[in-house]
Structures are given as C-alpha cells and as structure tokens.
Design an enzyme around this catalytic site. Structure first.
Site, mmCIF file in Angstrom:
data_model
loop_
_atom_site.group_PDB
_atom_site.id
_atom_site.type_symbol
_atom_site.label_atom_id
_atom_site.label_comp_id
_atom_site.label_asym_id
_atom_site.label_seq_id
_atom_site.Cartn_x
_atom_site.Cartn_y
_atom_site.Cartn_z
ATOM 1 N N GLU A 1 0.808 -1.235 0.000
ATOM 2 C CA GLU A 1 0.000 0.000 0.000
ATOM 3 C C GLU A 1 0.832 1.272 0.000
ATOM 4 O OE1 GLU A 1 -3.449 -2.388 2.600
ATOM 5 O OE2 GLU A 1 -2.703 -0.454 3.331
ATOM 6 N N GLU B 1 -6.167 -10.919 -0.444
ATOM 7 C CA GLU B 1 -6.929 -10.628 0.787
ATOM 8 C C GLU B 1 -8.428 -10.563 0.484
ATOM 9 O OE1 GLU B 1 -3.356 -7.580 2.265
ATOM 10 O OE2 GLU B 1 -5.450 -7.141 2.790
HETATM 11 O O1 G3I Z 1 -2.733 -7.325 19.321
HETATM 12 C C1 G3I Z 1 -3.403 -6.179 19.861
HETATM 13 C C2 G3I Z 1 -3.992 -6.554 21.222
HETATM 14 O O2 G3I Z 1 -2.879 -6.808 22.126
HETATM 15 C C3 G3I Z 1 -4.822 -5.378 21.738
HETATM 16 O O3 G3I Z 1 -5.444 -5.769 22.960
HETATM 17 C C4 G3I Z 1 -5.933 -5.073 20.675
HETATM 18 C C5 G3I Z 1 -6.803 -3.909 21.125
HETATM 19 O O4 G3I Z 1 -6.347 -2.718 20.608
HETATM 20 O O5 G3I Z 1 -5.296 -4.705 19.420
HETATM 21 C C6 G3I Z 1 -4.568 -5.817 18.927
HETATM 22 O O6 G3I Z 1 -3.957 -5.411 17.758
HETATM 23 C C7 G3I Z 1 -4.887 -5.334 16.677
HETATM 24 C C8 G3I Z 1 -4.400 -6.301 15.561
HETATM 25 O O7 G3I Z 1 -5.218 -6.151 14.400
HETATM 26 C C9 G3I Z 1 -4.474 -7.736 16.008
HETATM 27 O O8 G3I Z 1 -5.789 -8.107 16.206
HETATM 28 C C10 G3I Z 1 -4.777 -3.908 16.134
HETATM 29 O O9 G3I Z 1 -5.338 -3.033 17.116
HETATM 30 C C11 G3I Z 1 -5.591 -3.793 14.854
HETATM 31 O O10 G3I Z 1 -5.352 -2.529 14.245
HETATM 32 C C12 G3I Z 1 -5.076 -4.860 13.842
HETATM 33 O O11 G3I Z 1 -5.901 -4.767 12.756
HETATM 34 C C13 G3I Z 1 -5.352 -5.392 11.586
HETATM 35 C C14 G3I Z 1 -5.185 -4.313 10.514
HETATM 36 O O12 G3I Z 1 -4.722 -4.955 9.299
HETATM 37 C C15 G3I Z 1 -4.162 -3.276 10.905
HETATM 38 O O13 G3I Z 1 -4.188 -2.289 9.968
HETATM 39 C C16 G3I Z 1 -6.363 -6.427 11.118
HETATM 40 O O14 G3I Z 1 -6.430 -7.497 12.071
HETATM 41 C C17 G3I Z 1 -5.958 -6.989 9.751
HETATM 42 O O15 G3I Z 1 -7.005 -7.793 9.226
HETATM 43 C C18 G3I Z 1 -5.692 -5.826 8.790
HETATM 44 O O16 G3I Z 1 -5.218 -6.393 7.570
HETATM 45 C C19 G3I Z 1 -4.940 -5.464 6.518
HETATM 46 C C20 G3I Z 1 -3.773 -6.041 5.709
HETATM 47 O O17 G3I Z 1 -2.664 -6.257 6.535
HETATM 48 C C21 G3I Z 1 -3.432 -5.100 4.586
HETATM 49 N N1 G3I Z 1 -4.597 -4.793 3.768
HETATM 50 C C22 G3I Z 1 -5.807 -4.365 4.457
HETATM 51 C C23 G3I Z 1 -6.140 -5.345 5.583
HETATM 52 C C24 G3I Z 1 -7.396 -4.889 6.310
HETATM 53 O O18 G3I Z 1 -7.169 -3.643 6.953
#
Ligand code: G3I
Length: 458
Positions: A183, A317
């Site tokens: 991205e 994805e």
């Molecule tokens: O691991 C922490 C946890 O310790 C904490 O308690 C919790 C509460 O804030 O957050 C957890 O981290 C989260 C992580 O996912 C794991 O679940 C992050 O806040 C959250 O932002 C993160 O979101 C991920 C996101 O990328 C980040 O931008 C999504 O799971 C994931 O599906 C998403 O994937 C992205 C691809 O990498 C790139 N393309 C788009 C796609 C969707 O956004």
C-alpha cells in the site's frame, strides 16, 4: 443356504460403512484444497493471531476448516514489523536476525505443519501501518540513506531467517513469497486540501505520504532498493507488490500501479507479481450492486496487463462484504444477499483463477466469526464463505463451482502442447504451476523454487 440373521446384519453394516467411506472420500475430494490441487492452483486464507498463538482458544471448527480446505496460509498480523521487530535494535541501520522475534515465524510454520499445509505467503515486510512505535518515533529524524539502510537490513534479516526454514532438508513448509511493500500508492494529499477549499479537484494518484519512510524523497529508488535487497537475501523467493483499489483496469490507481511495476521490470528490478487485495463490496439489502460483469472484464484486463509484463496477479486478501441491518456489530443480511454473494464469489474466483498468471487466491479470513470487516467497516459484515458457526454459505458453493469449471492440470498439459507457451524463463509462476508439463530442473522460474519441488507442496 439361508444366511444367518447376524451375517445379513454384518454385510448391511459393511455396506453402510463402505457408503459412508465413499461419501467421506467424495466430501474430501470436494474440499477447496482438493479441488485446487487438481487445477494446479493455490487457495488459501489468513490466520488470526489468536489461533496462531493459542489454537486451543479457538472453536474446533476453526482448526478443522483450516486443515481441510486450504493449501496456502498467510498470517493476518504475526509477520508484520510491529510483531517481528517490536523493540528498538542496537543498530537500526544493520538489523540482525537476533534483533527479530523469530518465534512469531516459527509458530506460524508450526501451525501450517500441523495442518499439513506446505505453503506460506509472507505479509508484509514494509508497510506504513503496524510499524513498531520506536520506528515511527525515530525514523522522521533519519536521513534518506539511514531509512533505506534500516529497511534493506530489516528485509535481509527476515528473508535470511525464512530462507533457513525453506532450505532445511525436506522442509515441510516454505515461506515461498513475500509482500515486499504494502500500500505505498494512494490518493495524494493535494486532493484533500483542494476539497477543503471547496473547489472540484481531479483525483490524483501518487506515492502515499505520511509514512515513516517519507524521509526518502525518491520513493521509487527506495522501492527498487528494497526489492533488490529481498532478492539478494534469497534468490528463490517470490517478490510481490501488494495493494487495494488496483483491481480494475483503467482506474487511476491501477494505471499508476502498472506504470510503477512496469518501470521496475524495464529497469531489471526483481519483482514477480502484484498482490490484488480484492476487498470488495457485495449486493446491498435490496439485492442491488456488488461485483458486476463489467467489473469482471476490467479485473481480467488487469491480469492481462500484468501478464504482458511477465508478472503474476495474486488475489491476496479476498472478501466480499455485505451491508447489514446494523442491529448489532455483526448485523443481519437477507437470504437474497447471501445468494447473490454466492454468484458474485463464483464470478470473482472464476475470473481470477482462470488467468494463467493467477497462481493463488487467498481469503482474508474464512469465517464471519473472525473477520476484520465488522469492526473496520461498521454496517458491513458476512464477507466470508463460512458463517459464524463454520457452516458453508452460498459463497463457498460459488468458489467450488468456479474451481470445478477450471481446466485440470492434465488439460492444461494437453493444451500447452498445442499452444505456444512462453519460454520457461518468461513464464510466470502461475503459468508454470498450471502447466506442469515441465520436468526436473527445467521448471525453475526466476524468483521461485524448482517447480518440481513446489509441486509436492500442493
Ligand atoms: O494485538 C493487539 C492486542 O494486544 C490489543 O489488545 C488489541 C486492542 O487494541 O489490538 C490488537 O492489535 C490489533 C491487531 O489487528 C491484532 O488483532 C490492532 O489493534 C488492529 O489494528 C489490527 O488490525 C489489523 C489491521 O490490518 C491493521 O491495519 C487487522 O487485524 C488486519 O485484518 C488488517 O489487515 C490489513 C492487511 O494487513 C493489509 N490490507 C488491508 C487489511 C485490512 O485492513
């Protein structure tokens, strides 16, 4: 001779077992994984961090579906920089393997091995999001050379570590491909400013700004350097540029992407494919909208444009979210939406996997019980082929129908004898995978393992 009641019961019992066995085998034969294998394709999913870190914390349906249905995995979050390099290293401009949380990679490999899956996609080496906080704090103070030294040495450390896993004798699992950067193309900030001034603005696409690597003014030079670093660290690794909003040929972002990767190919920068994220929107509650046949044509043209550059298009994805009634975070959708979603899943999968340079289709999760959509896209959900209780949805039938319609490896073999295949070196991995006419050694396609070795992992 009158057969005893017991022997009659036994033969009926044996017959029932045989039927059940046959049904089990037939069932096994129709899993996505089994179907994909007959077509020389990879069908996969992302794995949630909770499952990777603690499988027992997940419902049994999660693990059993993972083990039965897919032949390639990607970690939803565990391979991202915030997970692999959470703490500031001694020398950020010369990252060492000892600086990395390699356990995150090992545990993912263990999960794949447990499920008999031999192929892992790496996601993502360089990304502006989910970067460790120490980096987003320090990098703005670095010079362009320091930022590049950090990024290239980080890539060298991660890829070199993965190579030790891949090169292990009889390695059961391989991290065969990485999204080198994710991205880095976006709508330029100019547009937002103009909108603020209320003047109509022609949308302009450019390199994303507001990233921790903004300090490198020549963005393309930075991108070229990190792809070269990955290739130098592992000549067999497949290298991918990954993004969203680039799926439809003719769109400004797709054009920018094609110019960017086309330029890389012409400069001899090592790149093997483009990851098309495919986070699509499906039919609304009235049954209108979603992925159309004209979308399918533009989608197909993007694969053709990549093929002309000698590149693969990988669906990395995929999900197709539905507008819900927003009564809860998951919300409810109509049976008509689910049926139409099934049709659109079939169209998307058929359009993608029928492309010779599309070796893999990866879902971003597989069950609505574990999807990023409901919390990231409020008012949307139900985006995946299995529902919250791991039951197959029409979307699942859409995928199987599309895969069943693809030519088998044998049919590809036969057709490849009549069509002029590009020379091996000009073949993309996708073309080699579905045309397994190649035998011993001849099948090594730049940037990927000896073809024969890979076949065993399907
Ligand atoms: O691991 C922490 C946890 O310790 C904490 O308690 C919790 C509460 O804030 O957050 C957890 O981290 C989260 C992580 O996912 C794991 O679940 C992050 O806040 C959250 O932002 C993160 O979101 C991920 C996101 O990328 C980040 O931008 C999504 O799971 C994931 O599906 C998403 O994937 C992205 C691809 O990498 C790139 N393309 C788009 C796609 C969707 O956004």
């Amino acid at each position: 001779m009158m057969r005893s009641r017991a022997s009659r019961q036994l033969s009926i019992w044996i017959w029932c077992c045989a039927c059940l066995l046959a049904m089990g085998n037939a069932e096994a034969q129709t899993t996505l994984r089994a179907l994909a294998k007959t077509k020389g394709k990879l069908v996969g999913t992302s794995l949630s961090s909770n499952y990777i870190d603690n499988p027992a914390s997940m419902p049994s349906g999660y693990q059993s579906t993972l083990a039965n249905e897919f032949n390639v995995y990607v970690a939803e979050n565990s391979f991202k920089m915030s997970e692999l390099l959470p703490n500031a290293p001694a020398n950020p401009f010369d990252i060492q393997i000892s600086d990395l949380s390699t356990a995150k990679i090992d545990i993912m490999v263990a999960r794949a091995r447990e499920n008999g899956v031999g192929m892992i996609r790496g996601h993502a080496l360089i990304w502006h999001t989910q970067a460790p906080s120490w980096l987003t704090t320090s990098a703005p103070g670095w010079t362009a050379d320091q930022i590049t030294a950090f990024a290239t040495s980080y890539i060298k450390a991660v890829v070199t570590y993965c190579k030790t896993i891949n090169d292990a004798v009889d390695a059961p699992v391989r991290i065969y491909e990485w999204d080198v950067i994710n991205e880095t193309i976006d709508k330029s900030k100019a547009r937002a400013k103009k909108r603020a001034r209320g003047s109509a603005a022609k949308s302009s696409i450019g390199y994303r700004t507001g990233t921790w690597y903004d300090g490198v003014a020549d963005r393309q030079a930075f991108i070229d350097a990190i792809f070269r670093a990955a290739r130098n660290a592992d000549p067999n690794l497949r290298l991918v540029y990954n993004d969203y909003g680039i799926e439809f040929y003719g769109s400004p972002k797709c054009n920018f992407m094609l110019n960017m990767v086309g330029g890389m190919v012409s400069r001899g920068v090592p790149i093997d494919g483009v990851g098309l994220q495919c986070h699509f929107i499906g039919p609304d509650p009235s049954g209108a909208g979603g992925f159309s046949s004209s979308d399918a044509r533009k989608f197909e043209q993007t694969f053709a444009a990549l093929r002309a550059l000698g590149l693969d298009g990988i669906v990395t994805e995929f999900d197709l979210r539905l507008q819900t009634d927003s009564t809860t975070i998951e919300g409810n959708v109509t049976s008509q939406q689910l049926a139409l979603q099934g049709d659109q899943y079939r169209l998307i999968v058929a359009t993608a996997l029928s492309q010779p340079n599309c070796p893999a289709l990866v879902l971003w999760g597989f069950t609505d019980a574990h999807s990023w959509i409901p919390w990231a896209c409020p008012g949307y959900g139900h985006a995946l082929p299995f529902d919250r209780s791991y039951a197959k949805k029409p979307a699942y039938e859409g995928i199987t129908t599309a895969i069943k319609a693809l030519p088998t490896v044998e049919e590809n073999k036969a057709s490849s004898l009549t069509t002029t295949l590009p020379t091996v070196s000009a073949m993309t991995f996708g073309q080699a995978l579905s045309n397994s006419t190649l035998s011993g050694g001849e099948g090594s396609v730049p940037g990927s393992f000896a073809f024969e070795t890979l076949k065993e992992f399907l």
